[in-house]
Write a protein that holds these residues in place. Structure first.
Motif, short mmCIF file in Angstrom:
data_model
loop_
_atom_site.label_atom_id
_atom_site.label_comp_id
_atom_site.label_asym_id
_atom_site.label_seq_id
_atom_site.Cartn_x
_atom_site.Cartn_y
_atom_site.Cartn_z
N ASN A 172 37.14 27.64 58.30
CA ASN A 172 35.96 28.48 58.08
C ASN A 172 35.98 29.17 56.71
O ASN A 172 35.65 30.35 56.60
N ILE A 173 36.37 28.41 55.68
CA ILE A 173 36.35 28.93 54.31
C ILE A 173 34.89 28.87 53.85
O ILE A 173 34.33 27.79 53.68
N ARG A 174 34.27 30.04 53.69
CA ARG A 174 32.84 30.11 53.37
C ARG A 174 32.56 30.43 51.91
O ARG A 174 31.47 30.19 51.42
N SER A 175 33.53 31.02 51.23
CA SER A 175 33.33 31.32 49.81
C SER A 175 34.65 31.06 49.10
O SER A 175 35.72 31.08 49.71
N ILE A 176 34.54 30.78 47.82
CA ILE A 176 35.75 30.57 47.02
C ILE A 176 35.63 31.39 45.75
O ILE A 176 34.50 31.65 45.30
N PRO A 177 36.72 31.84 45.20
CA PRO A 177 38.07 31.66 45.73
C PRO A 177 38.30 32.52 46.98
O PRO A 177 37.75 33.60 47.11
N THR A 178 39.11 31.99 47.88
CA THR A 178 39.56 32.74 49.05
C THR A 178 41.07 32.63 49.12
O THR A 178 41.61 31.52 49.04
N LEU A 179 41.74 33.77 49.25
CA LEU A 179 43.17 33.79 49.48
C LEU A 179 43.40 33.91 50.98
O LEU A 179 42.73 34.71 51.64
N ALA A 180 44.32 33.13 51.50
CA ALA A 180 44.71 33.24 52.90
C ALA A 180 46.22 33.26 52.96
O ALA A 180 46.89 32.51 52.24
N GLY A 227 37.13 36.33 47.04
CA GLY A 227 36.81 36.88 45.73
C GLY A 227 37.98 36.83 44.78
O GLY A 227 39.14 36.82 45.19
N ALA A 228 37.66 36.79 43.49
CA ALA A 228 38.69 36.72 42.45
C ALA A 228 39.43 38.05 42.35
O ALA A 228 38.84 39.12 42.53
N MET A 229 40.73 37.94 42.09
CA MET A 229 41.58 39.13 41.96
C MET A 229 42.50 38.93 40.77
O MET A 229 42.80 37.80 40.38
N GLY A 230 42.99 40.04 40.22
CA GLY A 230 43.98 39.99 39.17
C GLY A 230 45.37 39.78 39.76
O GLY A 230 45.59 39.93 40.96
N ALA A 231 46.33 39.46 38.92
CA ALA A 231 47.69 39.15 39.37
C ALA A 231 48.32 40.31 40.14
O ALA A 231 48.88 40.11 41.22
N CYS A 277 34.08 25.95 40.32
CA CYS A 277 33.88 27.38 40.60
C CYS A 277 34.39 28.23 39.43
O CYS A 277 35.59 28.26 39.15
N GLY A 278 33.47 28.93 38.77
CA GLY A 278 33.84 29.79 37.64
C GLY A 278 34.84 30.88 38.01
O GLY A 278 35.86 31.05 37.33
N PRO A 279 34.60 31.66 39.06
CA PRO A 279 35.57 32.68 39.46
C PRO A 279 36.93 32.08 39.83
O PRO A 279 37.97 32.71 39.59
N CYS A 280 36.94 30.87 40.39
CA CYS A 280 38.22 30.22 40.71
C CYS A 280 39.00 29.92 39.44
O CYS A 280 40.21 30.17 39.37
N ARG A 281 38.31 29.38 38.44
CA ARG A 281 38.96 29.08 37.16
C ARG A 281 39.43 30.36 36.49
O ARG A 281 40.48 30.40 35.86
N MET A 282 38.63 31.42 36.62
CA MET A 282 38.98 32.71 36.02
C MET A 282 40.23 33.29 36.69
O MET A 282 41.07 33.91 36.04
N MET A 283 40.37 33.10 38.01
CA MET A 283 41.50 33.67 38.74
C MET A 283 42.77 32.82 38.62
O MET A 283 43.87 33.32 38.88
N ALA A 284 42.66 31.58 38.22
CA ALA A 284 43.81 30.67 38.20
C ALA A 284 45.02 31.22 37.43
O ALA A 284 46.14 31.18 37.94
N PHE A 289 42.31 28.94 48.14
CA PHE A 289 41.30 27.91 48.38
C PHE A 289 40.31 28.00 47.23
O PHE A 289 39.70 29.05 47.01
N TRP A 290 40.14 26.92 46.49
CA TRP A 290 39.38 26.92 45.25
C TRP A 290 38.65 25.58 45.08
O TRP A 290 38.83 24.65 45.86
#
Length: 150
Positions: free
Chosen positions: A107-115, A128-132, A68-75, A63-64
């Motif tokens: 109830n997605i309250r922050s992005i990025p969120t992985l579900a 939160g952003a995560m590495g591959a 969102c900077g962290p979303c773009r960073m995690m893409a 969910f992005w």
């Protein structure tokens, strides 16, 4: 050999695939595009529901939002994770700006969120952003906890 329902990421038609054929690059019976291409597909709210409820494979959702900077960073990391997790897991993205009702309902309250969804239900969530490698490890660890989703 068991038969699985796999929803096409392109035309969203439900396909029946033998589980032994998942690794053989199956194509959609309707649009003839690859069911798995190692890239996360963007879904709207309607297509999201179809993938979650009609497919037998676990679905990992990012969910992005484009702002969102962290979303773009995690893409790029999410893209790398897709190439490792497919075809055992369908990997998709949902833009919460375009699917605001879905984000609110889940109830997605922050992005990025992985579900992670299996059997039509959410089984895990991580904000939160995560590495591959972390995305792959987290997904596999969550699936290991759910015997029916393996």
């Amino acid at each position: 050999m068991s038969q699985l329902h796999v929803v096409c990421p392109h035309c969203h038609t439900t396909n029946r695939i033998q589980s032994a054929d998942l690794d053989k690059s199956p194509d959609c019976g309707s649009c003839h595009q690859a069911l798995f291409n190692g890239h996360p597909e963007n879904l709207n709210a309607t297509d999201f529901e179809r993938h979650i409820t009609r497919g037998d494979l676990p679905v990992l959702v990012d969910f992005w939002a484009p702002w969102c900077g962290p979303c773009r960073m995690m893409a790029p990391a999410f893209e790398q994770a897709a190439s490792v997790l497919e075809p055992k897991v369908q990997v998709v993205k949902v833009n919460t700006d375009e699917a605001q009702g879905l984000g609110a309902r889940l109830n997605i309250r922050s992005i990025p969120t992985l579900a992670l969804f299996a059997g039509g239900k959410e089984i895990a969530r991580q904000a939160g952003a995560m590495g591959a490698n972390d995305i792959v490890r987290w997904t596999q660890a969550q699936l290991a906890r759910v015997p029916a989703a393996a």
